[in-house]
Scaffold this active site. Structure first.
Site, PDB file in Angstrom:
ATOM      1  N   HIS A 132     -35.601 -71.938 -30.761  1.00 58.57           N
ATOM      2  CA  HIS A 132     -36.354 -72.886 -29.945  1.00 58.57           C
ATOM      3  C   HIS A 132     -37.563 -73.376 -30.729  1.00 58.57           C
ATOM      4  O   HIS A 132     -38.487 -72.601 -31.030  1.00 58.57           O
ATOM      5  CB  HIS A 132     -36.826 -72.224 -28.644  1.00 58.57           C
ATOM      6  N   TYR A 150     -40.224 -68.253 -31.238  1.00 60.25           N
ATOM      7  CA  TYR A 150     -39.802 -66.865 -31.473  1.00 60.25           C
ATOM      8  C   TYR A 150     -38.480 -66.479 -30.813  1.00 60.25           C
ATOM      9  O   TYR A 150     -38.328 -65.359 -30.344  1.00 60.25           O
ATOM     10  CB  TYR A 150     -40.888 -65.872 -31.028  1.00 60.25           C
ATOM     11  N   HIS A 151     -37.486 -67.369 -30.831  1.00 60.17           N
ATOM     12  CA  HIS A 151     -36.224 -67.060 -30.168  1.00 60.17           C
ATOM     13  C   HIS A 151     -35.007 -67.268 -31.069  1.00 60.17           C
ATOM     14  O   HIS A 151     -34.042 -67.918 -30.670  1.00 60.17           O
ATOM     15  CB  HIS A 151     -36.068 -67.923 -28.912  1.00 60.17           C
ATOM     16  N   PRO A 152     -34.971 -66.724 -32.302  1.00 61.46           N
ATOM     17  CA  PRO A 152     -33.799 -66.923 -33.162  1.00 61.46           C
ATOM     18  C   PRO A 152     -32.595 -66.115 -32.671  1.00 61.46           C
ATOM     19  O   PRO A 152     -32.734 -64.966 -32.249  1.00 61.46           O
ATOM     20  CB  PRO A 152     -34.279 -66.430 -34.522  1.00 61.46           C
TER      21      PRO A 152
END
Length: 538
Positions: A293, A466-468
């Site tokens: 994101h 911070y959403h890999p």
């Protein structure tokens, strides 16, 4: 070291949950290897510590950087990832959202049996100790989910402004309908960050069949005869090896799970040879399909608001820490992010494609740059990007950081939605409900108006939120880029699974911590041969 039935690599959001569930059976032995430490410090326990944890590389944060991003002015972007027990659940913003039901139904439509919304909802309910209760939530799970404690008028004003702008209100982002403005649920228990280390692992670390080894950096998985037979690691600087009697389970996250597979010779064989790694199993999808994101932060100076700045400037930060340490009270119990929204950027969408996080502070550069002014920020991110990146190793050195090519904004659709985010943010922020609190626009600034100017500002300022996910994707037999099957078993090998955010084939439209814990809960049952949690099967 003698063999264990299950060797879990990585004690993060998934690894802690999985270790706790698998060790419920006293007949099996479980070993959990974690590269970091116990994560028991005050800064981790105190919700207000998130700002310090996110911005600093060190004992709690791997502190990765991407390679230069071609569509973001060739900037290298900061990628914080949690280190130590609890992983990223020990440094994240503690926002609890599960994703839209269609996200999981989409996985089932890809042919992934057992991953529809009706399949995963029982596991969300199983993990939750939720303050709301009711048919949508679990009440007795280990992960406490609580409402925020802030009494700032900003959060209600943001929700009111959203409604004034023509959007819905939503009283539960994890309920029947996600769309609209409302308050977030948080993984905070009695004023403490409730990581998976606190929720799952620490209550059961006394179990005789559970061995937890910290400061243990995995260097590889040993494969013999097509089976994972051992895991090698550095305990401090000392090389060690643990034998795998049953399964090795990789829970190192979307960055390091593919890295460890590649270091072990599992991945694209041609690429592995180029960096000096002998291929053991040719699996071209390892490290591919990276999704994240991308986030922009719009900020305003404020008036009449007590914000994070005014309450922590000077000796204020020390006072907040001491009050929390001595009495467990005060601002240390809060993380300054309690309101937001899930919105559609255009008509005709079946689910929201934009998320907003409202923050009671002017944010810049992950908090590394301290803005000496009261203000508020709107984080806006595109929930379902088309762009895909990859993660790979640049050498055979197991202590070197992997190479991250996020490839943000490679798609025109992604660029359009991010541009829409700026227009939406302004539309909301300039509603009457925020008039009493809104000062001058700090970012992007009122001189940024045209689409070309907005696009340039996004390229110069956008960052990860911070959403890999996705780098060891689940897929069917017909998918040449699938790394694991619907049971999370690594394709073509036995005794090896991946259980973390890297297995998501597509990025869910929400924060990713809760879905990652759900994956671990479901994986525990799959490993034990249980189809569905009986107590919550209705």
């Amino acid at each position: 070291m003698p063999g264990f039935d299950y060797v879990i690599i990585g004690g993060g959001s998934a690894g802690c949950a999985l270790a706790a569930r698998l060790s419920e059976d006293p007949a099996v032995s479980v070993c959990l290897l974690e590269a970091g430490g116990p994560n028991k410090e005050l800064l981790v326990r105190m919700p207000a510590g998130v700002g310090s944890l996110i911005k600093a590389k060190g004992k709690h944060n791997w502190g990765f950087w991407t390679e230069p991003e071609p569509h973001l002015d060739n900037r290298r972007l900061w990628w914080p990832r949690g280190k130590g027990l609890g992983g990223s659940s020990s440094i994240n913003g503690m926002v609890y959202t599960r994703g839209h039901p269609q996200d999981f139904d989409e996985w089932r439509q890809m042919g992934l049996t057992g991953w529809s919304w009706s399949d995963v909802l029982p596991y969300f309910r199983k993990l939750e100790g939720h303050h709301r209760g009711g048919e949508h939530h679990g009440a007795d799970g280990p992960l406490t989910v609580s409402p925020g404690e802030s009494d700032s008028p900003f959060h209600d004003a943001l929700v009111d402004a959203g409604v004034q702008a023509g959007y819905r209100s939503c009283d539960n982002f994890n309920g029947a309908d996600q769309e609209g403005f409302g308050r977030y649920d948080l993984t905070i228990a009695n004023g403490q960050r409730w990581s998976t280390a606190a929720a799952y692992l620490r209550p059961v670390q006394h179990r005789k069949n559970l061995t937890v080894i910290t400061d243990a950096r995995t260097t590889g998985i040993v494969v013999a005869g097509g089976r994972a037979v051992a895991v090698t690691y550095l305990h401090g600087s000392q090389p060690e090896r643990v034998e795998v009697a049953g399964e090795a389970i990789l829970c190192a996250g979307a960055v390091q799970s593919p890295q460890i597979l590649q270091l072990s010779g599992i991945g694209n064989a041609a690429q592995l040879r180029e960096v000096g790694v002998r291929p053991v199993h040719d699996l071209p999808g390892v490290g591919e399909n990276l999704q994240d994101h991308l986030d922009i932060i719009m900020s305003w100076h404020s008036k009449g608001l007590l914000t994070a700045y005014s309450q922590t400037k000077g000796l204020g930060q020390l006072r907040v820490g001491l009050e929390y340490l001595l009495r467990g009270t005060g601002l240390g119990r809060q993380q300054f992010l309690e309101s937001g929204a899930f919105l559609c950027s255009r008509e005709g969408l079946s689910r929201p494609d934009v998320q907003i996080h409202g923050v009671l502070a002017i944010m810049k550069d992950h908090g590394k740059t301290r803005i000496k002014s009261d203000g508020f920020s709107l984080h806006l991110c595109q929930l379902r990007p088309e762009s895909r990146g990859r993660i790979t190793i640049g050498s055979d050195d197991p202590t070197a950081d992997p190479l991250i090519y996020a490839n943000y904004l490679a798609s025109e659709v992604d660029r359009r939605v991010m541009r829409d985010c700026v227009h939406m943010g302004r539309e909301i922020a300039y509603q009457a409900a925020l008039d009493p609190y809104r000062g001058a626009e700090y970012a992007p600034g009122r001189d940024i108006q045209s689409d070309d100017q907005i696009d340039a500002w996004i390229r110069a300022n956008a960052e990860t939120i911070y959403h890999p996910v996705g780098t060891c994707k689940m897929g069917t037999d017909g998918d040449p880029m699938a790394v694991v099957d619907e049971k999370l078993r690594v394709r073509g090998l036995t005794g090896l699974r991946v259980v973390d955010a890297s297995v998501m084939p597509t990025l869910v439209g929400s924060n990713t911590n809760a879905p990652t814990i759900m994956i671990a809960e479901k994986a525990a049952d799959m490993i034990r041969g249980v189809e569905r949690p009986a107590a919550l099967a209705a």
